[in-house]
Design an enzyme around this catalytic site. Structure first.
Site, mmCIF file in Angstrom:
data_model
loop_
_atom_site.group_PDB
_atom_site.id
_atom_site.type_symbol
_atom_site.label_atom_id
_atom_site.label_comp_id
_atom_site.label_asym_id
_atom_site.label_seq_id
_atom_site.Cartn_x
_atom_site.Cartn_y
_atom_site.Cartn_z
ATOM 1 N N LYS A 183 69.196 97.102 33.094
ATOM 2 C CA LYS A 183 69.485 96.110 34.136
ATOM 3 C C LYS A 183 68.207 95.695 34.860
ATOM 4 C CE LYS A 183 71.833 93.623 37.150
ATOM 5 N NZ LYS A 183 72.632 94.249 38.216
ATOM 6 N N GLU A 268 62.800 92.563 46.620
ATOM 7 C CA GLU A 268 62.700 93.899 46.028
ATOM 8 C C GLU A 268 61.757 93.898 44.827
ATOM 9 O OE1 GLU A 268 66.714 94.831 44.929
ATOM 10 O OE2 GLU A 268 66.999 92.876 44.003
#
Length: 317
Positions: A183, A268
Site C-alpha cells: 500500500k 505524510e
C-alpha cells in the site's frame, strides 16, 4: 460493537457512516473544530458518485473531550500526529480496548507500541477512498477493501466480522507488513504525483510517462525492501494502480496528500517516499526518485501554505 474512529476526516467519516448503518455505536474523534461543528450541528453530508447527497448523524468530539470505553478504536490519524492522538485519548483506552491502525505510511506500529501492549494492536491497510470537500461534507466513489492482522493476540476474527457487517470487505492476513509496504508503494506513486501534477488518479493515468515514473519509484522501493526482508512485488502494485485509475474504482479521487496540500497542511511524505529515501541512505541504496519527490512535495507544502496565508489576510482585510 462500540467503536471510536480517531481521525474522523475524509476516510474516517466514510467508514464511520458504514459502521453506524450496520448497527455499531460509532463516535468520531477529530481535531478540526469547523468539521466537528458542522457534523454535530447539521450532520455529515455524503455524496457518493453521482447520487443525491445524504445526511448522517455521527457524534464527533475532540481527542481531549472523548469519554467512555470502547471495544475498538480505529486509528486513521496521519503518522506525524499519531503519538499525540494516542496521548490525548489515553483515558478511553483500557486493557480490553483493541486498536486497529489503518493510517497510510510506515512506522505506525512502533508508535502504538509505546502506548499499549502488542496484544491490543491490529495493523491493516485499506483501499477505501474518500475526499473531504468542506467541513461536514465528504464525496465518495467506488468501493474498497481492508487487510488486517493481529500483531500480538488481538481478536482479529471478531474485529473483521464487525467490519464486514458494514460491508468493508475485510480479509485477515498473516503477512500484513508486506501488505503495508504494498500500500505504501501505491501511495508513494499516487499521492505525491497527484500533488506535483495537480491531478486526480484518473488524470494521472492520462500522463504518457506516468507509469514510467511509477516504475522508477517502485524499483527503488523494491531494492530498499530487500534490505529489510520485505518482498515488494512491483507487478502486483502496478496491477492495482491500473485498477485504481478506473473511475468506477478510485479514478475520480484526489488522494489525501493532495487534499492536505490544498488545505495548507503538512503531508505524510516523510513516512512514504521520504521513509524509503531515508532507509536507502542507511543501507547505501540509491533512491534519487524518492528523494527528489520528497523534496518537491516539501517545497509544494511551503508554497501552498504561503498562498493560503495570503488569501486569509486578504479575506480579513
Amino acid at each position: 460493537m462500540k467503536i471510536a474512529i480517531a481521525g474522523f476526516g475524509a476516510l474516517g467519516s466514510r467508514l464511520g457512516v458504514k459502521l453506524q448503518k450496520a448497527g455499531h455505536e460509532v463516535t468520531g474523534i477529530d481535531g478540526w473544530p469547523a468539521h466537528i461543528a458542522a457534523i454535530n450541528t447539521n450532520g455529515l453530508t455524503v455524496v457518493h458518485d453521482d447520487l443525491p447527497p445524504k445526511k448522517y448523524f455521527v457524534p464527533v468530539v475532540t481527542p481531549k473531550e472523548v469519554t467512555g470505553e470502547f471495544e475498538l478504536i480505529i486509528l486513521l490519524t496521519k503518522t506525524p500526529q499519531l503519538d499525540r492522538m494516542l496521548t490525548d485519548i489515553a483515558p478511553i483506552i483500557t486493557k480490553k480496548t483493541q486498536l486497529l491502525v489503518l493510517s497510510n505510511g510506515l512506522g505506525n506500529i512502533e508508535v502504538i507500541e509505546k502506548h499499549v501492549a502488542r496484544d491490543q494492536i491490529l495493523a491493516g491497510v485499506t483501499l477505501w477512498t474518500s475526499s473531504l470537500v468542506k467541513p461536514g461534507e465528504i464525496h465518495t466513489t467506488g468501493t474498497g477493501s481492508i487487510k488486517l492482522q493481529a500483531i500480538g493476540h488481538a481478536d482479529a476474527v471478531s474485529v473483521a466480522a464487525a467490519l464486514n457487517q458494514a460491508g468493508l470487505n475485510v480479509e485477515i492476513t498473516q503477512d500484513v507488513l508486506t501488505a503495508i509496504w504494498h500500500k505504501a508503494g501505491i501511495n508513494s506513486v499516487l499521492n505525491p504525483l497527484s500533488v506535483l501534477l495537480n491531478a486526480n488518479i484518473a488524470e494521472f493515468g492520462t500522463a504518457g510517462n506516468g507509469m514510467d515514473l511509477a516504475l522508477q519509484i517502485l524499483d527503488e522501493i523494491q531494492k530498499v525492501g530487500a534490505t529489510q526482508g520485505v518482498k515488494v512485488n512491483i507487478t502486483d502494485i502496478m496491477n492495482d494502480l491500473t485498477d485504481l485509475l478506473k473511475p468506477e474504482n478510485a479514478g475520480n479521487h484526489y488522494p489525501s496528500m493532495y487534499q492536505d496540500i490544498q488545505n495548507g497542511k503538512r503531508t505524510e511524505i516523510d513516512f512514504l517516499n521520504g521513509f524509503f529515501a531515508k532507509i536507502g541512505r542507511q543501507e547505501h541504496i540509491d533512491t534519487p526518485f524518492n528523494a527528489l519527490v520528497t523534496a518537491l512535495v516539501h517545497a509544494k507544502e511551503d508554497i501552498e501554505r504561503v498562498k493560503l496565508a495570503k488569501k486569509q489576510e486578504t479575506f480579513e482585510i
